[in-house]
Design a protein around this motif. Sequence first.
Motif, PDB file in Angstrom:
ATOM      1  N   LEU A 234       0.832  -1.195   0.000  1.00  0.00           N
ATOM      2  CA  LEU A 234       0.000   0.000   0.000  1.00  0.00           C
ATOM      3  C   LEU A 234       0.871   1.251   0.000  1.00  0.00           C
ATOM      4  O   LEU A 234       1.930   1.283   0.630  1.00  0.00           O
ATOM      5  N   LYS A 235       0.401   2.268  -0.704  1.00  0.00           N
ATOM      6  CA  LYS A 235       1.104   3.549  -0.739  1.00  0.00           C
ATOM      7  C   LYS A 235       0.140   4.626  -0.265  1.00  0.00           C
ATOM      8  O   LYS A 235      -0.598   5.212  -1.055  1.00  0.00           O
ATOM      9  N   ILE A 236       0.131   4.844   1.039  1.00  0.00           N
ATOM     10  CA  ILE A 236      -0.756   5.837   1.639  1.00  0.00           C
ATOM     11  C   ILE A 236      -0.035   7.175   1.627  1.00  0.00           C
ATOM     12  O   ILE A 236       1.027   7.336   2.242  1.00  0.00           O
ATOM     13  N   ASN A 237      -0.596   8.142   0.927  1.00  0.00           N
ATOM     14  CA  ASN A 237       0.065   9.434   0.751  1.00  0.00           C
ATOM     15  C   ASN A 237      -0.561  10.501   1.643  1.00  0.00           C
ATOM     16  O   ASN A 237      -1.765  10.504   1.882  1.00  0.00           O
ATOM     17  N   GLY A 238       0.271  11.410   2.108  1.00  0.00           N
ATOM     18  CA  GLY A 238      -0.229  12.586   2.805  1.00  0.00           C
ATOM     19  C   GLY A 238      -0.546  12.388   4.272  1.00  0.00           C
ATOM     20  O   GLY A 238      -0.929  13.339   4.958  1.00  0.00           O
ATOM     21  N   ILE A 239      -0.421  11.171   4.803  1.00  0.00           N
ATOM     22  CA  ILE A 239      -0.715  10.900   6.212  1.00  0.00           C
ATOM     23  C   ILE A 239       0.602  10.848   6.980  1.00  0.00           C
ATOM     24  O   ILE A 239       1.431   9.966   6.757  1.00  0.00           O
ATOM     25  N   LYS A 240       0.803  11.779   7.897  1.00  0.00           N
ATOM     26  CA  LYS A 240       2.042  11.805   8.665  1.00  0.00           C
ATOM     27  C   LYS A 240       2.040  10.757   9.777  1.00  0.00           C
ATOM     28  O   LYS A 240       3.056  10.125  10.058  1.00  0.00           O
ATOM     29  N   ASN A 241       0.885  10.583  10.430  1.00  0.00           N
ATOM     30  CA  ASN A 241       0.792   9.648  11.561  1.00  0.00           C
ATOM     31  C   ASN A 241       0.388   8.277  11.026  1.00  0.00           C
ATOM     32  O   ASN A 241      -0.731   7.811  11.201  1.00  0.00           O
ATOM     33  N   LEU A 242       1.340   7.636  10.348  1.00  0.00           N
ATOM     34  CA  LEU A 242       1.083   6.380   9.652  1.00  0.00           C
ATOM     35  C   LEU A 242       1.994   5.288  10.198  1.00  0.00           C
ATOM     36  O   LEU A 242       3.201   5.473  10.306  1.00  0.00           O
ATOM     37  N   VAL A 243       1.397   4.145  10.535  1.00  0.00           N
ATOM     38  CA  VAL A 243       2.156   2.974  10.988  1.00  0.00           C
ATOM     39  C   VAL A 243       1.879   1.834  10.018  1.00  0.00           C
ATOM     40  O   VAL A 243       0.722   1.473   9.793  1.00  0.00           O
ATOM     41  N   SER A 244       2.928   1.252   9.427  1.00  0.00           N
ATOM     42  CA  SER A 244       2.773   0.145   8.479  1.00  0.00           C
ATOM     43  C   SER A 244       3.293  -1.138   9.114  1.00  0.00           C
ATOM     44  O   SER A 244       4.455  -1.206   9.535  1.00  0.00           O
ATOM     45  N   LEU A 245       2.438  -2.150   9.179  1.00  0.00           N
ATOM     46  CA  LEU A 245       2.786  -3.439   9.780  1.00  0.00           C
ATOM     47  C   LEU A 245       2.755  -4.516   8.708  1.00  0.00           C
ATOM     48  O   LEU A 245       1.903  -4.510   7.822  1.00  0.00           O
ATOM     49  N   GLU A 246       3.694  -5.459   8.810  1.00  0.00           N
ATOM     50  CA  GLU A 246       3.811  -6.522   7.817  1.00  0.00           C
ATOM     51  C   GLU A 246       3.994  -7.860   8.529  1.00  0.00           C
ATOM     52  O   GLU A 246       4.684  -7.964   9.544  1.00  0.00           O
ATOM     53  N   VAL A 247       3.367  -8.888   7.962  1.00  0.00           N
ATOM     54  CA  VAL A 247       3.455 -10.247   8.502  1.00  0.00           C
ATOM     55  C   VAL A 247       4.908 -10.707   8.550  1.00  0.00           C
ATOM     56  O   VAL A 247       5.713 -10.367   7.679  1.00  0.00           O
ATOM     57  N   LYS A 248       5.252 -11.495   9.565  1.00  0.00           N
ATOM     58  CA  LYS A 248       6.592 -12.068   9.685  1.00  0.00           C
ATOM     59  C   LYS A 248       6.500 -13.577   9.496  1.00  0.00           C
ATOM     60  O   LYS A 248       5.667 -14.242  10.124  1.00  0.00           O
ATOM     61  N   GLN A 249       7.341 -14.111   8.624  1.00  0.00           N
ATOM     62  CA  GLN A 249       7.362 -15.549   8.375  1.00  0.00           C
ATOM     63  C   GLN A 249       7.865 -16.314   9.593  1.00  0.00           C
ATOM     64  O   GLN A 249       8.643 -15.805  10.398  1.00  0.00           O
ATOM     65  N   GLU A 250       7.434 -17.569   9.700  1.00  0.00           N
ATOM     66  CA  GLU A 250       7.996 -18.459  10.710  1.00  0.00           C
ATOM     67  C   GLU A 250       9.458 -18.733  10.387  1.00  0.00           C
ATOM     68  O   GLU A 250       9.879 -18.652   9.231  1.00  0.00           O
ATOM     69  N   ASN A 251      10.223 -19.087  11.421  1.00  0.00           N
ATOM     70  CA  ASN A 251      11.616 -19.457  11.173  1.00  0.00           C
ATOM     71  C   ASN A 251      11.693 -20.887  10.664  1.00  0.00           C
ATOM     72  O   ASN A 251      10.666 -21.543  10.441  1.00  0.00           O
ATOM     73  N   SER A 252      12.896 -21.399  10.465  1.00  0.00           N
ATOM     74  CA  SER A 252      13.070 -22.728   9.878  1.00  0.00           C
ATOM     75  C   SER A 252      12.505 -23.832  10.765  1.00  0.00           C
ATOM     76  O   SER A 252      12.235 -24.934  10.291  1.00  0.00           O
ATOM     77  N   GLU A 253      12.297 -23.550  12.056  1.00  0.00           N
ATOM     78  CA  GLU A 253      11.695 -24.529  12.963  1.00  0.00           C
ATOM     79  C   GLU A 253      10.183 -24.391  13.039  1.00  0.00           C
ATOM     80  O   GLU A 253       9.520 -25.067  13.826  1.00  0.00           O
ATOM     81  N   GLY A 254       9.620 -23.485  12.201  1.00  0.00           N
ATOM     82  CA  GLY A 254       8.173 -23.279  12.218  1.00  0.00           C
ATOM     83  C   GLY A 254       7.691 -22.480  13.406  1.00  0.00           C
ATOM     84  O   GLY A 254       6.532 -22.610  13.832  1.00  0.00           O
ATOM     85  N   GLU A 255       8.553 -21.619  13.944  1.00  0.00           N
ATOM     86  CA  GLU A 255       8.209 -20.835  15.128  1.00  0.00           C
ATOM     87  C   GLU A 255       8.382 -19.350  14.861  1.00  0.00           C
ATOM     88  O   GLU A 255       8.983 -18.935  13.878  1.00  0.00           O
ATOM     89  N   ASN A 256       7.827 -18.555  15.801  1.00  0.00           N
ATOM     90  CA  ASN A 256       8.018 -17.095  15.830  1.00  0.00           C
ATOM     91  C   ASN A 256       7.416 -16.364  14.644  1.00  0.00           C
ATOM     92  O   ASN A 256       7.820 -15.238  14.329  1.00  0.00           O
ATOM     93  N   GLY A 257       6.453 -16.974  13.970  1.00  0.00           N
ATOM     94  CA  GLY A 257       5.744 -16.267  12.912  1.00  0.00           C
ATOM     95  C   GLY A 257       4.729 -15.299  13.498  1.00  0.00           C
ATOM     96  O   GLY A 257       4.201 -15.516  14.592  1.00  0.00           O
ATOM     97  N   ILE A 258       4.465 -14.216  12.793  1.00  0.00           N
ATOM     98  CA  ILE A 258       3.464 -13.237  13.217  1.00  0.00           C
ATOM     99  C   ILE A 258       2.446 -13.096  12.100  1.00  0.00           C
ATOM    100  O   ILE A 258       2.789 -12.725  10.975  1.00  0.00           O
ATOM    101  N   LEU A 259       1.193 -13.426  12.402  1.00  0.00           N
ATOM    102  CA  LEU A 259       0.124 -13.468  11.418  1.00  0.00           C
ATOM    103  C   LEU A 259      -0.630 -12.146  11.352  1.00  0.00           C
ATOM    104  O   LEU A 259      -0.496 -11.292  12.244  1.00  0.00           O
ATOM    105  N   ILE A 260      -1.474 -12.018  10.323  1.00  0.00           N
ATOM    106  CA  ILE A 260      -2.298 -10.817  10.196  1.00  0.00           C
ATOM    107  C   ILE A 260      -3.192 -10.649  11.416  1.00  0.00           C
ATOM    108  O   ILE A 260      -3.359  -9.534  11.928  1.00  0.00           O
TER     109      ILE A 260
END
Length: 420
Positions: A234-260
């Motif tokens: 997403l390209k949100i323009n003109g908003i100064k107070n903007l926080v962008s969050l993105e999913v994190k993949q699990e590691n090779s052991e299938g742990e520490n993933g962060i879902l939507i």
Amino acid sequence: MDKGKVLDVLRKRVIDRIDVTKDSSDDDVWQIIDEELFRFSRDRNKGSPIGIQEKLIYGKEIFDSIRGLDVLEYLLKDDEITEIMINGPNNIFIEKNGEINQFNGKFTSEERLRDVIQQIVAGVNRRVNETSPIVDTRLKDGSRVNVVLSPVALNGPVVTIRKFGSRPLTMDRLIEIGAINKIAADFLKILVQSKYNLFICGGTGSGKTTFLNVLSNYIPVNERIITIEDSAELKINGIKNLVSLEVKQENSEGENGILIRDLIKSSLRMRPDRIIIGEVRGEEAFDLLSALNTGHDGSLSTGHANNSKDMLKRLETMVLMGIDMPLDGIKGQIASGIDIIIHLSRLRDKTRRVMEIVEVGEYESGEIKINPIFQFHEEQEGNRQKDVFGELRWTGNKLNNPGKLLAAGFNEEDLKYRSE
């Protein structure tokens, strides 16, 4: 010696001369390339030397293959190309002006294609290998990338890139190309400013993310926005107070993933004025509806569906993936959480249009009521096998729930349904 073999020889010579013990600059690499091109041309002088124009072409291709994304560099710089499809090292297809054709370039080997893939995924801290052969990622410009490796892909690595233009589309441009008319655009502008919850649906390639970006331009600049995505595009323009969050993949052991759904829950503690979720695909639909029903109005999201009614059904199914609750309760949550559904479609003439704008009503007698406000009507003109003529028209129905409109300081008369 043909061009491919010349490039292989020159590329190997340049790589052999790059000092891996230090961080060589681009200028260092270009100097080595120039020297090797001169040497190669001199060696061939008695036969067929490399011309000046050839040197420029060879030099650029060698540099891109070492420091860039190889043949992709050329395709990514062409703003008319909207999709790049790589089916192994020798088969590259592009979509340009709505038509798909094979590109005459290729990667020198499957190993080189794999190197480029690893370069792409490493750029955003993702990984892909034979153990985890599928990944969704992005390029630095936000272009969406899907990668599939063996053993899933049988004919070599498969890469699909959905490009985003360097200049974001505006609503004025969408009106100009006929994707929507000004009356419907002004209607949606007031709804966004009034903090109605809007859900955009459509098929693959119908323009959902683009339309979400366009609608976000109507958000007041003093609001705090949280965006949540699988891969940030997403390209949100003109908003100064903007926080962008993105999913994190699990590691090779299938742990520490962060879902939507984890990010949605966390975003509620960030004091958002609005939450924008790039796409809802599964059990996170329950968390989205929970947020919409707990005072987080003005939120935007997208999902895959053939029409507005199908989107409501799909939301029911997605919620059931994440929680076991009565269907009546799910439908009630959908009806109270989502205010407006906008359906987009890519038509047979390759144009993308807004097909309908409907208001989501109350849940009564086992059914979520919908109130169609604008619908696309095709006219019987032109070549029926190719061209699509038509327009988005007011159905005659007005908004049934003007509460948010009035709370935002607008009057019902501010909503225009037709030209006066």
